[in-house]
Write a protein that holds these residues in place. Structure first.
Motif, PDB file in Angstrom:
ATOM      1  N   ASP A  15     -67.203  27.126  -6.653  1.00 26.43           N
ATOM      2  CA  ASP A  15     -68.272  26.739  -5.737  1.00 26.43           C
ATOM      3  C   ASP A  15     -67.932  27.137  -4.308  1.00 26.43           C
ATOM      4  O   ASP A  15     -67.991  26.320  -3.383  1.00 26.43           O
ATOM      5  N   ILE A  16     -67.575  28.375  -4.104  1.00 21.17           N
ATOM      6  CA  ILE A  16     -67.179  28.821  -2.771  1.00 21.17           C
ATOM      7  C   ILE A  16     -68.338  28.705  -1.783  1.00 21.17           C
ATOM      8  O   ILE A  16     -68.150  28.317  -0.625  1.00 21.17           O
ATOM      9  N   ALA A  50     -71.850  30.509   3.367  1.00 14.99           N
ATOM     10  CA  ALA A  50     -72.520  29.211   3.193  1.00 14.99           C
ATOM     11  C   ALA A  50     -73.982  29.376   2.818  1.00 14.99           C
ATOM     12  O   ALA A  50     -74.593  28.446   2.269  1.00 14.99           O
ATOM     13  N   PHE A  51     -74.562  30.525   3.091  1.00 11.42           N
ATOM     14  CA  PHE A  51     -75.975  30.761   2.827  1.00 11.42           C
ATOM     15  C   PHE A  51     -76.187  31.732   1.657  1.00 11.42           C
ATOM     16  O   PHE A  51     -77.274  32.245   1.481  1.00 11.42           O
ATOM     17  N   LYS A  52     -75.119  31.941   0.862  1.00 10.35           N
ATOM     18  CA  LYS A  52     -75.223  32.866  -0.264  1.00 10.35           C
ATOM     19  C   LYS A  52     -74.683  32.238  -1.541  1.00 10.35           C
ATOM     20  O   LYS A  52     -73.855  31.324  -1.504  1.00 10.35           O
ATOM     21  N   ASP A  53     -75.163  32.745  -2.657  1.00 13.71           N
ATOM     22  CA  ASP A  53     -74.608  32.362  -3.958  1.00 13.71           C
ATOM     23  C   ASP A  53     -73.450  33.326  -4.237  1.00 13.71           C
ATOM     24  O   ASP A  53     -73.594  34.324  -4.939  1.00 13.71           O
ATOM     25  N   TYR A  54     -72.302  32.989  -3.665  1.00 13.95           N
ATOM     26  CA  TYR A  54     -71.185  33.941  -3.632  1.00 13.95           C
ATOM     27  C   TYR A  54     -70.617  34.188  -5.029  1.00 13.95           C
ATOM     28  O   TYR A  54     -70.369  33.259  -5.795  1.00 13.95           O
ATOM     29  N   ARG A  55     -70.410  35.450  -5.323  1.00 15.00           N
ATOM     30  CA  ARG A  55     -69.765  35.884  -6.567  1.00 15.00           C
ATOM     31  C   ARG A  55     -68.662  36.860  -6.204  1.00 15.00           C
ATOM     32  O   ARG A  55     -68.870  37.810  -5.443  1.00 15.00           O
ATOM     33  N   ASN A  56     -67.478  36.648  -6.798  1.00 10.45           N
ATOM     34  CA  ASN A  56     -66.323  37.490  -6.473  1.00 10.45           C
ATOM     35  C   ASN A  56     -66.572  38.967  -6.791  1.00 10.45           C
ATOM     36  O   ASN A  56     -66.147  39.850  -6.045  1.00 10.45           O
ATOM     37  N   ASN A  57     -67.244  39.219  -7.899  1.00 14.90           N
ATOM     38  CA  ASN A  57     -67.448  40.616  -8.306  1.00 14.90           C
ATOM     39  C   ASN A  57     -68.483  41.338  -7.433  1.00 14.90           C
ATOM     40  O   ASN A  57     -68.555  42.558  -7.408  1.00 14.90           O
ATOM     41  N   LEU A  58     -69.292  40.576  -6.686  1.00 16.45           N
ATOM     42  CA  LEU A  58     -70.318  41.178  -5.835  1.00 16.45           C
ATOM     43  C   LEU A  58     -69.912  41.232  -4.358  1.00 16.45           C
ATOM     44  O   LEU A  58     -70.419  42.057  -3.605  1.00 16.45           O
TER      45      LEU A  58
END
Length: 318
Positions: A282-283, A53-61
Motif C-alpha cells: 500500500d505504498i 500519494a495521488f496514484k495507484d502505485y505499482r512497482n512494475n509501472l
C-alpha cells in the motif's frame, strides 16, 4: 528642520542588499553551503515523491506509469478502521508528551538551580542527560530486561512480594503509562538543561530584593523563576506542537517490539507508514498518510505561532 533633513538623508541611503551581506560575511556564509546542499538533496528533492500519494502505485509501472487516482488513497485510509486508532494514539501521546515534558523539565531545572555544590550539580546533569544519547535499540533492550514476562526484573520483584507476574507484552493497557515514562526518562535531561541555562541568566539581585521584602522561596519561584522561563517554554512548546502529529518512530516501534497485540495503544502514524512501506502493498496509501501528517504538522506550527504572536508578540517564534 534638522530632523526632517536627517530623515531625508537616511531614507536616501541605499538599503543594504542581501548580496552585500553575503559578501561582507563571505567566510561565515560559505559554512552554510554544505548544510544547504544536504537540505536540498535530502529534504526538497525527495518531495517530488508526494505524487505517489495521488496514484495507484505499482512497482512494475513506476511513478509515471502508475494510474492516477486523485484523492482515493486519502479516502480509503480515512474510511478504514485504522485511521481512528492511529490518529488517536498519535495526537494523544503527542499532547501527553508535551504536558509531562514541560512540567517535569521545569521542575527538575528548578531543583538543579537550587543545588549549590558544583560537583553534585555536574554529577546530576551528566547522569540525567546521558539517556538522551542512547540509541532507542539500547533503550529497548533495557526496557525488555525490566518487563520480560518470565525473567524480567519487575515481574521477579512482584513474585518475591507474593504477586503474579504481569504480561506486559500482551496487555495494551499498560503501555499508556510505559511509553510516556520511557520517553520522559530519555528526553528530560536535555530539556531541563535548556531551562537550567535560562535560569542561570536571571539577575541574582531580583532574588535578593525579594528575600529582603520577605518573599518565601516558593514565592520567589512563582513570581521570578517561572516568569523568566515563559519565553523559552513558549518557543519549545511551539516546536513540539509540530510533532504532535509526528511521533517518535524509535520509541513506538522499538520499545513495544512491534507486537500486534499492542497496536491498540502503541500504533501511530509513523509505525503504520513504515509497515506499509516495508510490505510494499500500500505504498500509495502510506504516502498519502505521510503527506497528510506533514501538512497538518506545518499548519499546527504556524497556527500555534500566530496565536502566541497575537497574545504575546515578544514570545513568538517568528
Amino acid at each position: 528642520m534638522n530632523k526632517m533633513q536627517t530623515k531625508a538623508s537616511a531614507s536616501s541611503k541605499p538599503k543594504k542588499s542581501r548580496w552585500k551581506d553575503f559578501k561582507d560575511n563571505a567566510e561565515l556564509s560559505v559554512l552554510l553551503v554544505p548544510g544547504i546542499i544536504l537540505l536540498v538533496v535530502f529534504a526538497y528533492i525527495p518531495m517530488f515523491g508526494i505524487i505517489i500519494a495521488f496514484k495507484d502505485y505499482r512497482n512494475n509501472l513506476g511513478i509515471f506509469g502508475s494510474k492516477w487516482v486523485g484523492l482515493d488513497n486519502f479516502k480509503f485510509f480515512f474510511s478504514s478502521q485504522d485511521a481512528w486508532r492511529i490518529g488517536r494514539n498519535t495526537v494523544g501521546y503527542g499532547l501527553l508528551f508535551i504536558i509531562t515534558g514541560i512540567i517535569a523539565a521545569v521542575f527538575v531545572a528548578i531543583l538543579l538551580y537550587e543545588v549549590k555544590n558544583r560537583i553534585a550539580l555536574k554529577f546530576y546533569q551528566t547522569s540525567m542527560i546521558l539517556p538522551h544519547f542512547l540509541s532507542w535499540v539500547i533503550v529497548g533492550y533495557i526496557t525488555y530486561t525490566l518487563l520480560e514476562p518470565n525473567m524480567g526484573i519487575f515481574n521477579r520483584i512482584i513474585r518475591l512480594c507474593g504477586g503474579e507476574g504481569l504480561q506486559w507484552y500482551s496487555e495494551p493497557k499498560y503501555w499508556v503509562a510505559i511509553l510516556p515514562i520511557v520517553n520522559l526518562w530519555k528526553n528530560i535531561g536535555l530539556k531541563c538543561i535548556m531551562y537550567y541555562a535560562a535560569l542561570m541568566g536571571i539577575d541574582e539581585e531580583l532574588f535578593e530584593a525579594a528575600e529582603l521584602d520577605g518573599a518565601s522561596r516558593f514565592k520567589q519561584i512563582l513570581y521570578i523563576t517561572l516568569p523568566s522561563l515563559v519565553p523559552l517554554m513558549t518557543i519549545l512548546t511551539i516546536l513540539d506542537v509540530g510533532h504532535i502529529i509526528k511521533g517518535d518512530f524509535g520509541l513506538f516501534y522499538t520499545i513495544p517490539r512491534d507486537i500486534g497485540l499492542l497496536y491498540p495503544t502503541t500504533d501511530i502514524i509513523d509505525t503504520y507508514v513504515y509497515r506499509g512501506l516495508r510490505t510494499g502493498d500500500d505504498i500509495g496509501i502510506t504516502t498519502a498518510v505521510g503527506l497528510f501528517q506533514s501538512v497538518v504538522g506545518l499548519i499546527m506550527v504556524v497556527g500555534t505561532n500566530l496565536i502566541v504572536k497575537k497574545i504575546s508578540p515578544e514570545n513568538s517564534l517568528f
